[in-house]
Design an enzyme around this catalytic site. Structure first.
Site, PDB file in Angstrom:
ATOM      1  CG  HIS A   1     -10.396   3.152   1.478  1.00  0.00           C
ATOM      2  ND1 HIS A   1      -9.400   4.093   1.671  1.00  0.00           N
ATOM      3  CD2 HIS A   1     -11.489   3.642   2.106  1.00  0.00           C
ATOM      4  CE1 HIS A   1      -9.880   5.099   2.387  1.00  0.00           C
ATOM      5  NE2 HIS A   1     -11.146   4.854   2.667  1.00  0.00           N
TER       6      HIS A   1
ATOM      7  CG  HIS B   1      -2.116   0.847   1.100  1.00  0.00           C
ATOM      8  ND1 HIS B   1      -3.377   0.429   1.446  1.00  0.00           N
ATOM      9  CD2 HIS B   1      -2.266   2.097   0.647  1.00  0.00           C
ATOM     10  CE1 HIS B   1      -4.245   1.387   1.217  1.00  0.00           C
ATOM     11  NE2 HIS B   1      -3.583   2.433   0.735  1.00  0.00           N
TER      12      HIS B   1
ATOM     13  CG  ASP C   1      -2.571   4.300   3.631  1.00  0.00           C
ATOM     14  OD1 ASP C   1      -2.368   4.756   2.488  1.00  0.00           O
ATOM     15  OD2 ASP C   1      -3.633   4.488   4.253  1.00  0.00           O
TER      16      ASP C   1
ATOM     17  CG  HIS D   1      -0.634  14.727   1.871  1.00  0.00           C
ATOM     18  ND1 HIS D   1      -1.377  14.840   0.719  1.00  0.00           N
ATOM     19  CD2 HIS D   1      -1.169  13.697   2.574  1.00  0.00           C
ATOM     20  CE1 HIS D   1      -2.334  13.912   0.730  1.00  0.00           C
ATOM     21  NE2 HIS D   1      -2.230  13.201   1.830  1.00  0.00           N
TER      22      HIS D   1
ATOM     23  CG  ASP E   1      -6.390   3.135  -1.033  1.00  0.00           C
ATOM     24  OD1 ASP E   1      -7.124   2.930  -0.063  1.00  0.00           O
ATOM     25  OD2 ASP E   1      -5.322   3.775  -0.945  1.00  0.00           O
TER      26      ASP E   1
ATOM     27  NE  ARG F   1       0.056  11.552  -2.193  1.00  0.00           N
ATOM     28  CZ  ARG F   1      -1.004  10.952  -1.667  1.00  0.00           C
ATOM     29  NH1 ARG F   1      -1.854  10.286  -2.437  1.00  0.00           N
ATOM     30  NH2 ARG F   1      -1.224  11.008  -0.376  1.00  0.00           N
TER      31      ARG F   1
ATOM     32  CG  HIS G   1      -1.226   6.615  -1.548  1.00  0.00           C
ATOM     33  ND1 HIS G   1      -2.366   6.513  -2.303  1.00  0.00           N
ATOM     34  CD2 HIS G   1      -1.506   6.023  -0.361  1.00  0.00           C
ATOM     35  CE1 HIS G   1      -3.307   5.891  -1.597  1.00  0.00           C
ATOM     36  NE2 HIS G   1      -2.817   5.577  -0.411  1.00  0.00           N
TER      37      HIS G   1
ATOM     38  CG  PHE H   1      -7.918  12.160   5.639  1.00  0.00           C
ATOM     39  CD1 PHE H   1      -8.175  11.873   6.971  1.00  0.00           C
ATOM     40  CD2 PHE H   1      -8.879  12.840   4.896  1.00  0.00           C
ATOM     41  CE1 PHE H   1      -9.389  12.247   7.546  1.00  0.00           C
ATOM     42  CE2 PHE H   1     -10.096  13.219   5.467  1.00  0.00           C
ATOM     43  CZ  PHE H   1     -10.341  12.922   6.802  1.00  0.00           C
TER      44      PHE H   1
HETATM   45 ZN   LIG Z   1      -7.132   3.757   1.695  1.00  0.00          ZN
END
Ligand SMILES: [Zn+2]
Length: 424
Positions: free
Chosen positions: A177, A60, A301, A305, A151, A64, A62, A319
């Site tokens: 998710h 998991h 996860d 950011h 997700d 981006r 991200h 989040f």
């Molecule tokens: Zn998620």
């Protein structure tokens, strides 16, 4: 590529542990034995006092890209993974635009192939992750997708049964998710923290309803993987589903066993993620579920950011927190050194099980013939989580926390991609 001999370490495999030397040649593990003499031209790494795991697989992440390159790119996510001892990452499709077309998958699969660790792409389960129509799963698989998920949002319950059957027929995992957004509403934190800090609450039912729905859909239709479980009730439902033989797997994340909502001391959005940090009783139940096999995998996860966005405060900030570079020391310190689980169980949670869930033959094991993806952990080294990361972002609630169990060496495909305190 020179052969690499990792000597004198404790080899920790999902099936057991023993003092072993490990020889890597041609991108594969070729020998695992109590004593191996280095062949000519071989590089030697002395892992005395260290733990040698099959490379960690993170289900998991991200990255981006495309659309959020100011926070992270595939290249910086891969470098962050290498620094964190993670040799394989599964990227989430909630990019901008969403990863829902074969053309996009093809373009970014080519980019993934140039990264220093194994980068796998998941594709959106529905078009635009909008939950109105299924994405073209078969074509997405042909274009390189390794899993399907919406997700960032939950898969539309009315489409879930059909998507489970299609993904099962294609032999790829479908991941959900679990969140009922009609329950979440404007919520940003668990009820305890929300009350204390004057914020809108996310009721636990937002996760519970979606988990129950997912488990029932799996029972009737086929395999489903539940992402980032955070509640005692979710763990309880999952435990019962598994006892009934339902084809379900699940992950949790380090922040759900390392923190709880009481750790949010002030309006600091580096403690804001979805699902939110839960009550202390949830954390305790998750620790039990991690130990007893109910939870299959620990995933980060990793959700970078930009600092300027996280400075907007708890109510307004996005989040998510980063996690790749703190995964290993949080697991080692809070799970293994705290005597919650064994090293072998950690190898199952971080290597064996996620590799199996993702269908990565050759990964998740140290046995000869396996891919030469290796994570060497130094359990003695005590270090505070630094404020600067290899990741392009630094939105971590763990900065300053003293932890043990940092990666000493990361090897992907037989190549050294990270070495603590040194150049690669
Ligand atoms: Zn998620």
């Amino acid at each position: 590529m020179r052969p690499l001999l990792i000597k004198n370490g404790l080899a920790v495999d999902p099936s057991g542990e023993a003092r072993r030397d490990l020889l890597l040649e041609g991108g594969k593990v070729t020998l695992l034995s109590p004593k191996i003499e280095p062949p000519p031209g071989c590089e030697v790494f002395d892992a005395a006092g260290m733990w040698v795991f099959p490379g960690f697989v993170d289900l998991h992440v991200h990255a981006r890209e495309p659309g959020g390159e100011a926070a992270e790119t595939m290249a910086t996510a891969a470098a962050s993974a290498a620094a964190g001892g993670v040799t394989s990452i599964l990227l989430m499709p909630n990019t901008s635009p969403a990863m829902d077309s074969p053309a996009l998958l093809k373009k970014y699969s080519a980019k993934a192939a140039r990264c220093p660790v194994n980068v796998y792409l998941s594709a959106a389960a529905t078009r635009g992750r909008a939950g109105r129509a299924p994405a073209p799963l078969a074509a997405l698989k042909r274009a390189g997708a390794r899993a399907f998920t919406d997700d960032g949002t939950s898969i539309n319950p009315s489409l879930l049964p059909g998507l489970i059957r299609t993904a099962a027929a294609l032999g790829l995992p479908l991941m959900d998710h679990p969140e009922d957004f009609s329950v979440t509403g404007p919520g940003v934190a668990a009820p305890g923290a929300a009350r204390r800090l004057g914020l809108a609450p996310i009721p636990p039912e937002a996760e519970e309803f979606a988990v129950l729905r997912g488990l029932l859909a799996a029972a009737a239709n086929g395999p489903l993987h539940l992402q980032h479980l955070s509640l005692a009730s979710s763990a309880g439902l999952l435990r019962r589903a598994k006892a009934l033989g339902w084809p379900v797997t699940a992950e949790t994340c380090p922040h759900y066993f390392a923190l709880c909502d009481r750790d949010i001391k002030r309006d600091d959005a580096n403690f804001k993620m979805k699902p939110p940090l839960r009550a202390a009783a949830d954390r305790a139940a998750l620790l039990r579920a991690i130990a007893d096999g109910t939870i299959d995998a620990i995933a980060t996860d990793h959700a970078p950011h930009e600092a300027r966005l996280k400075k907007a405060g708890f109510a307004a900030a996005p989040f998510g927190i980063i996690g790749l570079e703190t995964l290993a020391p949080l697991c080692v310190t809070r799970l293994v050194l705290a005597r919650r689980i064994s090293r072998v169980r950690l190898a199952q949670l971080l290597s064996g099980n996620p590799a199996r869930i993702l269908g990565l033959a050759g990964k998740g094991s140290l046995n000869p013939g396996s891919d030469a993806d290796i994570t060497v952990i130094d359990p003695r080294r005590l270090r505070r989580v630094p404020s600067g990361f290899v990741s392009k972002s630094a939105n971590s609630p763990f900065i300053g926390l003293p932890l043990r169990g940092w990666p000493a060496l990361t090897v992907a495909g037989g190549r050294i991609v990270f070495r603590a305190g040194g150049t690669v």
